[in-house]
Design an enzyme around this catalytic site. Structure first.
Site, PDB file in Angstrom:
ATOM      1  N   HIS A  33    -104.542 -88.945 -14.899  1.00 50.10           N
ATOM      2  CA  HIS A  33    -104.681 -89.533 -16.234  1.00 50.10           C
ATOM      3  C   HIS A  33    -105.513 -90.817 -16.191  1.00 50.10           C
ATOM      4  O   HIS A  33    -106.360 -91.047 -17.052  1.00 50.10           O
ATOM      5  CB  HIS A  33    -103.302 -89.873 -16.811  1.00 50.10           C
ATOM      6  N   HIS A  77    -104.423 -83.855 -21.230  1.00 51.11           N
ATOM      7  CA  HIS A  77    -104.325 -82.386 -21.222  1.00 51.11           C
ATOM      8  C   HIS A  77    -103.476 -81.964 -22.415  1.00 51.11           C
ATOM      9  O   HIS A  77    -102.989 -82.802 -23.171  1.00 51.11           O
ATOM     10  CB  HIS A  77    -103.689 -81.917 -19.916  1.00 51.11           C
ATOM     11  N   LYS A 120     -90.677 -87.878 -11.840  1.00 54.75           N
ATOM     12  CA  LYS A 120     -90.364 -87.786 -13.264  1.00 54.75           C
ATOM     13  C   LYS A 120     -89.014 -87.108 -13.467  1.00 54.75           C
ATOM     14  O   LYS A 120     -88.750 -86.054 -12.873  1.00 54.75           O
ATOM     15  CB  LYS A 120     -91.442 -86.981 -13.995  1.00 54.75           C
ATOM     16  N   ASP A 121     -88.211 -87.661 -14.368  1.00 55.97           N
ATOM     17  CA  ASP A 121     -86.899 -87.063 -14.642  1.00 55.97           C
ATOM     18  C   ASP A 121     -87.019 -85.640 -15.177  1.00 55.97           C
ATOM     19  O   ASP A 121     -86.328 -84.725 -14.721  1.00 55.97           O
ATOM     20  CB  ASP A 121     -86.078 -87.946 -15.598  1.00 55.97           C
ATOM     21  N   ASP A 178    -100.484 -86.464 -11.362  1.00 52.88           N
ATOM     22  CA  ASP A 178    -100.660 -86.566 -12.815  1.00 52.88           C
ATOM     23  C   ASP A 178    -100.940 -88.004 -13.238  1.00 52.88           C
ATOM     24  O   ASP A 178    -101.865 -88.263 -14.024  1.00 52.88           O
ATOM     25  CB  ASP A 178     -99.399 -86.054 -13.520  1.00 52.88           C
ATOM     26  N   ASP A 184     -98.236 -81.612 -10.220  1.00 53.55           N
ATOM     27  CA  ASP A 184     -98.464 -82.016 -11.602  1.00 53.55           C
ATOM     28  C   ASP A 184     -99.948 -82.289 -11.853  1.00 53.55           C
ATOM     29  O   ASP A 184    -100.564 -83.103 -11.174  1.00 53.55           O
ATOM     30  CB  ASP A 184     -97.638 -83.282 -11.891  1.00 53.55           C
ATOM     31  N   THR A 197     -96.279 -81.494 -19.446  1.00 49.02           N
ATOM     32  CA  THR A 197     -95.456 -81.464 -18.240  1.00 49.02           C
ATOM     33  C   THR A 197     -94.114 -80.760 -18.433  1.00 49.02           C
ATOM     34  O   THR A 197     -93.770 -79.837 -17.692  1.00 49.02           O
ATOM     35  CB  THR A 197     -95.207 -82.900 -17.735  1.00 49.02           C
ATOM     36  N   ASN A 218     -93.194 -83.065 -24.298  1.00 47.44           N
ATOM     37  CA  ASN A 218     -92.428 -84.085 -23.584  1.00 47.44           C
ATOM     38  C   ASN A 218     -91.582 -84.868 -24.590  1.00 47.44           C
ATOM     39  O   ASN A 218     -90.433 -85.208 -24.331  1.00 47.44           O
ATOM     40  CB  ASN A 218     -93.359 -85.030 -22.828  1.00 47.44           C
TER      41      ASN A 218
END
Length: 550
Positions: free
Chosen positions: A306, A486, A154-155, A302, A31, A72, A93
């Site tokens: 960030h 991003h 992340k789900d 990720d 990611d 993502t 997202n």
């Protein structure tokens, strides 16, 4: 004559081997991994990890995402469906739902419950993904035999890659839980082995939380990144400065306890450790008749990117550590599955822009834009132009959603209103392009960024106007904002690594020609000898099939 026969037997055997279906496909999405990390940290990687995959596999040096927005959920969907948001239906997202009149999260689904913990983190499904994924097609081709499993912190990064027909997807429930969980969409309960693993793994997670995050190597040797203490880097709650060491034991209580691990390299380590357990306990790659699929996404890169930005010491340390974890994981695959029985590909879901403050500090163009100010300007414009404040329904994800009912009530032309708002927006500072939905439906663009906006525009669910900002501009406050983000179609967000490694993959090949991320899924389909996903590109990455550089 004997030599000729022997040569024929050998060459025919090689041809058969080259077409042999892999028993396991492993997808790894890192990611927020920019392509240039492979070059910047190359010397730190040594002969292991990323450099091993490059030297023994096929690297596409000019791989890009071919749409906007580069987020993502969108990236994972595009990699595994082989198409863009215009078709697969994942446009962010979160996005504004024109029917429900509210913002929705991509995998939320109240029809299901959590399995594995007492939280609500499992109320998820892939229902909003319109297209099938390559693992969906594998399940179909094998009459739903073989296994397809997704895993990520992340789900959305666990769920979307393995699509609708997956056996199960796992994601990390942080807070006070510290467990890998799933949804009743897949099963009634977690497998017994996962339940046991969650109990035993708490000791490992506690060990991570009770030790400071220090650099893997001597901080003074991290020459590929900027100074450690920069005002434009983010900090954890109760942390005075963004510097090493990060005192996790003192920070955990105010930073979500186990959730804190997401923004450390430990998040990647524990994801790959759990992936090993999946391979072992589910016997992936061991079925003599059917192929299996394991989709892994490494999310911590990720979270860290960030907060600190791509020039930070934290990112350098994260990739040094990830390189070790990756090398260890490949060795595990070789032992458990066998070198000739699996194919692994590695890519990213998007890149990232440098922190604008970092660019400005070094005399490069960059800046911040106030999204709320754009909304207020549009409201003011429509009031003066149409004597109403109800035309602008929502502004989000650099899209403007209009109130069609209000426009109709006022007797206005929807197309004319769209065009007048485009003309208004294009005069705003830092707005580079604005285009209406009607224009995207009628014209065909072949040059970025309009061609990328078009590939990201979904006629059914996208807004009435799409906007892209000038390069290196992000939403935020020029005085107080830290970190970066991003989402654009500029090279820093679209240029990512595409690596193939494993059975029948060309060794040591580097491809310089530009390729698109949507070519991965049809290439995997070809390797697996199955039908491509429903909306997939039909362009395969032919170079991965070659046995040499000739």
């Amino acid at each position: 004559m004997k030599k000729l026969v022997a040569y024929c037997v050998l060459s025919c055997a090689m041809a058969v081997n080259a077409q042999k279906k892999p028993k396991l496909v492993v997808g790894i999405v890192v990611d927020q991994m920019r392509y240039d990390y492979l070059q910047r940290f190359k010397d730190k990687f040594g002969s292991k990890g990323f450099n091993k995959l490059i030297s023994e596999g096929t690297l596409f040096e000019n791989g890009h995402f071919n749409y906007i927005p580069t987020y993502t959920a969108v990236g994972h969907s595009s990699v595994y469906t082989g198409t863009t948001p215009s078709d697969h239906g994942i446009i962010g997202n979160n996005w504004y739902d024109k029917e429900l009149k509210k913002s929705i999260y991509v995998v939320d689904d109240e029809n299901y419950k959590t399995i594995g913990s007492s939280s609500n983190e499992g109320k998820k499904s892939p229902k909003r993904l319109v297209a099938s994924t390559v693992s969906d097609q594998l399940k179909l081709a094998q009459n739903f035999k073989g296994k397809a499993i997704g895993v990520a912190i992340k789900d959305r990064s666990a769920i979307l890659p393995v699509g609708h027909a997956a056996d199960i997807a796992y994601w990390f429930d942080g807070g006070n839980q510290g467990k890998w969980v799933s949804s009743t969409y897949y099963a009634k309960d977690l497998p017994k082995w996962v339940q046991q693993y969650n109990q035993e793994n708490k000791l490992v997670l506690d060990e991570y939380l009770n030790s400071p995050w220090v650099t893997q190597e001597n901080l003074a040797h991290y020459h590929e990144s900027t100074l450690d203490n920069k005002h434009f880097e983010g900090t954890f709650k109760n942390e005075e400065a963004p510097v090493f060491p990060h005192n996790l034991p003192a920070l955990k209580e105010k930073n979500g306890n186990y959730s804190l691990l997401k923004t450390t390299p430990h998040g990647n380590t524990m994801t790959l450790d759990f992936a090993k357990e999946i391979i072992k306990n589910e016997a992936l790659g061991k079925n003599k008749e059917y192929s299996d699929f394991l989709a892994i996404s490494l999310s911590s890169t990720d979270y860290i990117g960030h907060k600190y930005g791509p020039a930070s010491k934290e990112i350098e340390d994260t990739y040094i550590r990830l390189n070790e974890d990756l090398d260890d994981f490949v060795k595990y695959l070789n032992r458990k599955v066998g070198n000739d029985n699996y194919v692994l590909f590695l890519t990213a879901d998007h890149g990232v822009v440098h922190v604008p403050h970092h660019l400005i500090e070094n005399k490069l163009p960059a800046g911040y834009i106030n999204g709320k100010a754009i909304y207020e300007q549009l409201i003011d414009f429509t009031f003066k132009k149409y004597n109403t404040t109800k035309i602008i329904e929502n502004v989000s994800n650099y899209q403007v959603f209009l109130n069609h009912a209000e426009i109709k009530t006022l007797g206005l032309s929807l197309e004319k209103v769209q065009n007048e708002l485009v003309e208004e927006l294009i005069d705003y500072p830092m707005v580079y392009k604005a285009v209406s939905a009607k224009t995207l439906q009628r014209a065909e663009f072949h040059k970025a960024p309009l061609s990328l906006l078009q590939a990201g525009y979904n006629q059914k669910i996208s807004g009435d106007i799409l906007i892209t900002l000038t390069p290196s501009i992000i939403s935020g406050n020029a005085k107080t904002s830290t970190g970066t983000t991003h989402g654009t179609g500029y090279n820093y967000d679209t240029h990512i690594p595409i690596l193939f490694y494993g059975a029948a993959i060309a060794e040591g090949k580097k491809v310089k020609a530009p390729v698109n991320i949507t070519q991965i899924a049809p290439t995997l389909s070809n390797l697996l000898q199955i039908q491509e996903p429903t909306m997939s590109s039909l362009e395969i990455l032919e170079e991965v099939f070659a046995k040499s550089n000739n």
